[in-house]
Design an enzyme around this catalytic site. Structure first.
Site, PDB file in Angstrom:
ATOM      1  N   THR A  27       0.827  -1.199   0.000  1.00  0.00           N
ATOM      2  CA  THR A  27       0.000   0.000   0.000  1.00  0.00           C
ATOM      3  C   THR A  27       0.862   1.250   0.000  1.00  0.00           C
ATOM      4  O   THR A  27       2.007   1.228   0.491  1.00  0.00           O
ATOM      5  CB  THR A  27      -0.963   0.008   1.209  1.00  0.00           C
ATOM      6  OG1 THR A  27      -1.829   1.132   1.116  1.00  0.00           O
ATOM      7  CG2 THR A  27      -0.208   0.065   2.524  1.00  0.00           C
ATOM      8  N   CYS A  33       3.738  11.873  -6.988  1.00  0.00           N
ATOM      9  CA  CYS A  33       4.593  10.696  -7.145  1.00  0.00           C
ATOM     10  C   CYS A  33       3.873   9.641  -7.985  1.00  0.00           C
ATOM     11  O   CYS A  33       2.672   9.688  -8.171  1.00  0.00           O
ATOM     12  CB  CYS A  33       4.926  10.095  -5.786  1.00  0.00           C
ATOM     13  SG  CYS A  33       5.907  11.158  -4.735  1.00  0.00           S
ATOM     14  N   HIS A  50       7.672   3.488  -5.552  1.00  0.00           N
ATOM     15  CA  HIS A  50       7.063   4.786  -5.270  1.00  0.00           C
ATOM     16  C   HIS A  50       8.164   5.809  -5.495  1.00  0.00           C
ATOM     17  O   HIS A  50       9.048   5.975  -4.665  1.00  0.00           O
ATOM     18  CB  HIS A  50       6.570   4.810  -3.825  1.00  0.00           C
ATOM     19  CG  HIS A  50       5.899   6.082  -3.413  1.00  0.00           C
ATOM     20  ND1 HIS A  50       4.995   6.106  -2.386  1.00  0.00           N
ATOM     21  CD2 HIS A  50       5.999   7.354  -3.854  1.00  0.00           C
ATOM     22  CE1 HIS A  50       4.560   7.355  -2.214  1.00  0.00           C
ATOM     23  NE2 HIS A  50       5.176   8.119  -3.097  1.00  0.00           N
TER      24      HIS A  50
END
Length: 177
Positions: A27, A33, A50
């Site tokens: 998650t 981003c 990420h």
């Protein structure tokens, strides 16, 4: 009957996580981003990165917060866990324009992710990029399932995910809640 507890693993900015554990859910929360979710459905392994910016300069260019490095590390990590490059499939999230008066970093991040995947020959099955809302993503790496919520102010709302037209696209890849 055996029940397995789900393990929620947060992928922070500038990081990536790979798993072949069916109980693991990756998650993250995204603004400008980008998170790229890559998976190999046959090997039942996947991962999420990420990244904050497409590419760095100088001595900082090797940092994982840059897309070029985050993508390479994610792909190489998946290959080490028995994924095969020709079977990798991707889903892209994030790239919002969070500040109206600044350069649109989110659009640059999304364009980078698409170009990188194209250059690597990795199919992008679905995406949800752009807009002005943050996103909360949950990704099941062994199946490729992704759930997304948009965050507007203090209210989370169900957000549509746009499938990308590709051959062999599976209609049930993304579940929204």
């Amino acid at each position: 009957m055996t029940t397995t507890a789900e393990k929620l693993v947060n992928v922070i900015q500038g990081d990536y996580v790979i798993s072949n554990d069916p109980s693991t859910i990756l998650t993250t929360v995204l603004g400008s981003c980008i998170a790229v979710c890559l998976f190999d459905a046959t090997a039942k392994v996947g991962g999420m990165n990420h990244f904050l910016l497409p590419e760095g300069e100088g001595s900082d260019a090797g940092n994982v917060r840059y897309g070029a490095n985050a993508m390479e590390l994610l792909i190489n990590g998946l290959l080490k866990k028995s994924a095969e490059r020709h079977r990798l499939e991707a889903k892209i999230f994030g790239g919002a324009k969070m500040m109206g008066n600044l350069r649109n970093i989110g659009a640059s991040n999304a364009a980078f992710a698409h170009q990188f995947l194209k250059d690597e020959g990795i199919r992008c099955l679905a995406e949800s990029t752009g807009g002005t809302s943050a996103r909360r993503i949950r990704f099941w790496p062994t199946t490729g399932l992704v759930r997304q919520l948009t965050v507007q102010g203090q209210i989370e709302q169900v957000a549509p995910v746009k499938p990308v037209a590709v051959p062999r696209q599976k209609q049930d890849d993304i579940v929204l809640f």
